[in-house]
Design an enzyme around this catalytic site. Structure first.
Site, PDB file in Angstrom:
ATOM      1  N   TYR A 138      33.352  39.860  90.691  1.00 40.83           N
ATOM      2  CA  TYR A 138      31.945  39.539  90.476  1.00 40.83           C
ATOM      3  C   TYR A 138      31.843  38.821  89.144  1.00 40.83           C
ATOM      4  CZ  TYR A 138      26.923  40.088  89.725  1.00 40.83           C
ATOM      5  OH  TYR A 138      25.591  39.855  89.495  1.00 40.83           O
ATOM      6  N   ASP A 236      37.099  35.511  82.739  1.00 43.23           N
ATOM      7  CA  ASP A 236      35.808  36.183  82.634  1.00 43.23           C
ATOM      8  C   ASP A 236      36.071  37.526  81.962  1.00 43.23           C
ATOM      9  OD1 ASP A 236      33.455  37.514  82.854  1.00 43.23           O
ATOM     10  OD2 ASP A 236      33.161  37.132  84.991  1.00 43.23           O
ATOM     11  N   LYS A 264      28.290  42.130  78.039  1.00 50.42           N
ATOM     12  CA  LYS A 264      28.238  43.601  78.097  1.00 50.42           C
ATOM     13  C   LYS A 264      28.331  44.294  76.728  1.00 50.42           C
ATOM     14  CE  LYS A 264      29.608  44.265  82.928  1.00 50.42           C
ATOM     15  NZ  LYS A 264      28.393  44.636  83.628  1.00 50.42           N
TER      16      LYS A 264
HETATM   17  N1  PMP Z   1      31.270  38.960  84.948  1.00 48.02           N
HETATM   18  C1  PMP Z   1      31.753  40.199  85.172  1.00 48.02           C
HETATM   19  C2  PMP Z   1      33.237  40.412  85.171  1.00 48.02           C
HETATM   20  C3  PMP Z   1      30.879  41.266  85.378  1.00 48.02           C
HETATM   21  O1  PMP Z   1      31.367  42.493  85.626  1.00 48.02           O
HETATM   22  C4  PMP Z   1      29.476  41.025  85.334  1.00 48.02           C
HETATM   23  C5  PMP Z   1      28.466  42.151  85.520  1.00 48.02           C
HETATM   24  N2  PMP Z   1      28.897  43.270  86.141  1.00 48.02           N
HETATM   25  C6  PMP Z   1      29.030  39.719  85.101  1.00 48.02           C
HETATM   26  C7  PMP Z   1      29.954  38.720  84.897  1.00 48.02           C
HETATM   27  C8  PMP Z   1      27.556  39.418  85.049  1.00 48.02           C
HETATM   28  O2  PMP Z   1      27.036  39.863  83.842  1.00 48.02           O
HETATM   29  P1  PMP Z   1      25.463  40.131  83.683  1.00 48.02           P
HETATM   30  O3  PMP Z   1      25.120  41.258  84.585  1.00 48.02           O
HETATM   31  O4  PMP Z   1      25.319  40.441  82.208  1.00 48.02           O
HETATM   32  O5  PMP Z   1      24.765  38.872  84.027  1.00 48.02           O
END
Ligand code: PMP
Length: 434
Positions: A138, A236, A264
Site C-alpha cells: 500500500y 516507500d 507517519k
Molecule cells: N506508504 C505506506 C508504506 C503506508 O503504509 C501508508 C499508510 N499506511 C502510506 C504510504 C500512505 O500514507 P498516509 O496514510 O499518510 O497517506
C-alpha cells in the site's frame, strides 16, 4: 454524553461514523484520551496501545517535549505560506544529513502526498508511463499505486476485489505488479515493459506485505534492475523511514534508492511527510523555477508539524532510543512465540525493531503476499477481538496487520500484553471453532 451517543451522532454525520477506512472495530471504539503507551475509551476502559495510530506515535502519546515545541512554534510562526522558514531549513538539513539517498528534500503532509509526488517525478523525469509495484503493498490513497494492494495472485495491471469505484482504470493499467521478494517475476515484467517503466516502487521492508523481510539480494536486485532499464528506484519508507532508524531502512539494508518517502512517525502524530532523493532528479520539481514537475501544498512545512518533526528527531537521536524500541519489540516477539507455543497454537511471529506481525500458521515467515492467505482468519480476528476486550488496543478487523511499540512502552506493558495474549488465545480458539 455517553459512548453510545457519540457513536450514534457520528453515524448520522459521517459515512460509517469513522474518518478513514479501517478504523472500524468490533465492538466500536470512541476514544477520549491517550498518554504514553495507554489509551482510554469513552466508557473509561484503559488499553495498552500497540496500534500506535498505524505507526505514527513513535515516542508515545502526549509527549511533553513535542507538545511544548509545537505550542512555541504556533505562537512564533504558525503558517504563512510564502518563502521559507528557518525551521523548514533546519528540518530539511537534518533529513538530508540522516537519509542516505536524500541530497535534497521537500516537505508535505502525508504518505499519500509523498508517494504521489514521487510517481509524478519519476514520470516527469523519465518521460515514461508505467510504474512497478509489489503485490500487497500500500502506497497511499491516490490512484497512481492503488492496484493490487490486497488480493493475492499476480496480475499485471490487474484489478483486485477491493473497492475500485471511482478509480481511473488508466492508472491501474499503468501499474505493473510483481511478487515481493521475487526477482524472477520482476525480470519477466521488465522483459516485456522495461522501456516504459518510470519507477520501481517498493517498501524496503514489507510491513504491508504481512511483515515480509526483504530476502538477501532482493533490494540489491531492484537497484540493479532499475539501473539497467533506466528507471528510478523509489523506496516507500513511510513506515520504515523513522521507525527503523534515522536513516531509514535503506541505511540498515545498505541499498540506496534514487528517491524515498517518509511520513507517519516523522511528526509523532502531527501530519508531516517528505519526499527526497538525488539532487539531479529533485531539481525537476517546479519549486525550482526551471523545474517541470508540479509540487504544491498549502500546508507544506507548517510551523506546528515541522516543530514536531524536529523534536521527534532530536529525541530519537538521544542515546538508547532505538535500542529501547528494539528491546521492547524483541520482548513482544519472543514473548508471543512463548505464549502461543505453551498453548500449542501454530504461529509465525515476524517483524523488525519496533514493529511485529503475528500470523496464525506454522508455515514459516511471510515471503510474499500470498503467504498471508495461510493465516487462520477466524482465529486471528477472534484473538484480536479478545485482546481488545482484555485491554490491548490493535486492529481486530484487518488481516495480517502489523503492531507497533513506542518509546513510551515499558516492560510492564509487555507483561500486560503477554498476559492478555495468554488469556485471549484460549477464548479465541473456542470462539473460532464455533
Ligand atoms: N506508504 C505506506 C508504506 C503506508 O503504509 C501508508 C499508510 N499506511 C502510506 C504510504 C500512505 O500514507 P498516509 O496514510 O499518510 O497517506
Amino acid at each position: 454524553m455517553s459512548f453510545d451517543d457519540y457513536l450514534q451522532r457520528s453515524a448520522q454525520v459521517t459515512p460509517g461514523g469513522i474518518h478513514s477506512q479501517r478504523r472500524q472495530t468490533t465492538p466500536p471504539l470512541c476514544l477520549v484520551r491517550a498518554a504514553g503507551s495507554h489509551v482510554w475509551d469513552a466508557t473509561g476502559k484503559e488499553y495498552v496501545d500497540f496500534h500506535n495510530a498505524y505507526g505514527c506515535m513513535i515516542l508515545g502519546h502526549g509527549n511533553a517535549r513535542v507538545a511544548e515545541s509545537v505550542r512555541a512554534a504556533l505562537m512564533r510562526l504558525d503558517l504563512v505560506g510564502l518563502g521559507v522558514t528557518p525551521a523548514e531549513v533546519e528540518l530539511s538539513e537534518r533529513l538530508v544529513a540522516n537519509v542516505p539517498c536524500f541530497e535534497q528534500v521537500l516537505l508535505c503532509n502525508s504518505g499519500s502526498e509523498a508517494t504521489l509526488h514521487a510517481v509524478r517525478l519519476a514520470r516527469g523525469v523519465t518521460g515514461r508511463r508505467r510504474v512497478i509495484k509489489f503485490q500487497g503493498s500500500y502506497h497511499g490513497t491516490h490512484d497512481y499505486l492503488l492496484s493490487n494492494r490486497l488480493a493475492s495472485g499476480l496480475s499485471r495491471g490487474g484489478v483486485e476485489p477491493d473497492p475500485q469505484a471511482g478509480v481511473l482504470p488508466e492508472a491501474l493499467d499503468a501499474t505493473l505488479v510483481c511478487r515481493y521478494n521475487d526477482l524472477d517475476s520482476l525480470a519477466s515484467v521488465v522483459a516485456e515493459h522495461g522501456d516504459d517503466v518510470a519507477a520501481i516502487f517498493v517498501e524496503p521492508y514489507g510491513h504491508n506485505v504481512g511483515g515480509a523481510a526483504p530476502r538477501p539480494g532482493f533490494l540489491e536486485g531492484l537497484r540493479r534492475t532499475a539501473d539497467a532499464i533506466g528507471a528510478m528506484l523509489v523506496f516507500d519508507e513511510v513506515i520504515t523511514g523513522i521507525r527503523h532508524g534515522l536513516g531509514g531502512y535503506q541505511a540498515v539494508a545498505g541499498v540506496t534508492p534514487d528517491v524515498a518517502t517518509l511520513a507517519k512517525a516523522l511528526g509523532n502524530g502531527l501530519p508531516i511527510a517528505a519526499v527526497g532523493g538525488k539532487r539531479e532528479v529533485m531539481q525537476h520539481f517546479n519549486t525550482n523555477p526551471v523545474g517541470d514537475v508540479l509540487y504544491s501544498g498549502t500546508f507544506n512545512g507548517g510551523g506546528g508539524p515541522v516543530a514536531a518533526a524536529l523534536t521527534t528527531l532530536e529525541i530519537l537521536s538521544e542515546p538508547g532510543a532505538y535500542e529501547h524500541l528494539a528491546a521492547i519489540g524483541d520482548r513482544m516477539r519472543a514473548g508471543l512465540v512463548d505464549v502461543f507455543a505453551s498453548r500449542g497454537v501454530p504461529v509465525s511471529v515476524s517483524g523488525y525493531g519496533s514493529v511485529f506481525h503475528v500470523l496464525f500458521d506454522a508455515g514459516g515467515p511471510v515471503v510474499s503476499q500470498e503467504d498471508i492467505s495461510r493465516n487462520d482468519v477466524a482465529l486471528y480476528s477472534a484473538f484480536r477481538r479478545e485482546m481488545l476486550a482484555n485491554g490491548v488496543l490493535d486492529t481486530p478487523e484487518t488481516q495480517a496487520m502489523r503492531s507497533y511499540v513506542s518509546l513510551a512502552h515499558t516492560d510492564a506493558d509487555v507483561e500486560l500484553a503477554l498476559a492478555a495474549a495468554d488469556a485471549s488465545i484460549a477464548a479465541a480458539r473456542a470462539e473460532a471453532r464455533r
